[in-house]
Enzyme design. Sequence first.
Site, PDB file in Angstrom:
ATOM      1  N   SER A 163     -21.410  20.025  26.986  1.00 40.16           N
ATOM      2  CA  SER A 163     -22.290  19.571  28.050  1.00 40.16           C
ATOM      3  C   SER A 163     -23.299  20.634  28.480  1.00 40.16           C
ATOM      4  O   SER A 163     -24.183  20.379  29.291  1.00 40.16           O
ATOM      5  CB  SER A 163     -21.452  19.157  29.262  1.00 40.16           C
TER       6      SER A 163
ATOM      7  N   SER B 239     -17.670  22.907  25.532  1.00 39.62           N
ATOM      8  CA  SER B 239     -19.080  22.865  25.904  1.00 39.62           C
ATOM      9  C   SER B 239     -19.815  24.196  25.843  1.00 39.62           C
ATOM     10  O   SER B 239     -21.008  24.258  26.112  1.00 39.62           O
ATOM     11  CB  SER B 239     -19.229  22.263  27.306  1.00 39.62           C
TER      12      SER B 239
ATOM     13  N   LYS C  23     -26.810  26.523  34.274  1.00 36.57           N
ATOM     14  CA  LYS C  23     -26.409  25.128  34.113  1.00 36.57           C
ATOM     15  C   LYS C  23     -26.307  24.445  35.475  1.00 36.57           C
ATOM     16  O   LYS C  23     -25.803  25.028  36.438  1.00 36.57           O
ATOM     17  CB  LYS C  23     -25.059  25.088  33.376  1.00 36.57           C
TER      18      LYS C  23
END
Length: 403
Positions: free
Chosen positions: A113, A137, A36
């Site tokens: 996210s 998330s 990420k």
Amino acid sequence: MNQVRPDRFNAFLDSDGPMIEPVAGGPLSQMTLAIKDIYDVAGYKTGCGNPQKLAEASPATRTAPTVQVLLDAGAQFIGRTQTDELTFSLNGENAHYPRPINPAAPQRITGGSSSGSAAAVAGGLADMAAGSDTGGSIRAPASYCGLIGLRTSQGAISLEGAMPLAASYDTFGWFARDMELYEKIAALLLPASSTVFGRVLRLSELDNLLAGPAEKAAFESAFQSVERVVGTARPATLTAMDIDQRYWCFRKTQSYEAWQYHGPWISAAERHLGPGVGERFAYGSTIDDQSYHAEMVKRAELTDELHQLLADDGLIIMPTVPGAAPEAKAPFESMQAYREQALRLLCHSGLSGLPELSLPLSSVQGAPFGLSLLGPRGSDRALLALGKRILQASSANNANGTV
């Protein structure tokens, strides 16, 4: 550049950087890893889901230590994945980049996210992917995309070299499609757990947050499959705040912390923050110190009650989110309403710092729908071991035609 091609799910970012040769012979050897875009990777810029952040960044000189553990274990880094802007969303849509596609339900959102990481793993582009969970998330995208997702005990895994959102809520997390790999990663990052779950609990107020009759029926079926492994659940209640108060406690404290960290940068220039994100940061700017500390007192009371309820052997079975992922074409207002309903479920783990494991045990409207197990602090690996038993039993029941 390590990035996998083709990326038919919009999971990855076009980020240039050096090739990182995998370490041979480790427990994650031959496994591919996506990261990420909030974690530093040496030689790469960390953009945090915002083009201006990316433009202003210099290539990292050091990889985030937790990510380095995975690389040292033989994982092959294949690229950086999309994140919602500054991670301040739950929908998996970033106004500055193409929407990541949910491989399990292409007409629905991935959730955020950690949107790109979930899409990469669900789509088979990566064996595992690092994400983070502040408000949900890891758990929400896992539920939406049919993956395993653990929100780890608060503070159990280092976040050095990661962009913060709300420091007292941020946790490191990851996605995988099977529990064997998930547990291999956990063994590298988390201490062993001696927890033995002896009491199974159900909070009806959480079940009432399910979206409708179809979701309630799907959850009940999955709940019964868990009970066949862990035993019959008994009803329990929480008295520290009602559902709405817990939601607002989370919203206010998270937003305050997010503004404390990001506010100076946002205020320094026009940042063109996307819909929803800008409004959330603006809300955080209105919360004063006194209000924040008052909510933190309430948070501590809820945490104490949950700790007492679970003690060292309790297990709460609950929905991860209200239902399947919203449709990507849903109006913005509808998406926001679903987000707020989901946070009323997701906030319990965040407020208390307790670990929560989302398992891909059900589906509704043809899309994945997760069930969660919430356990005592430090029971992370015990939750995974139990999750493995539940998934194995569910698979065997499905093969035998047992409902």
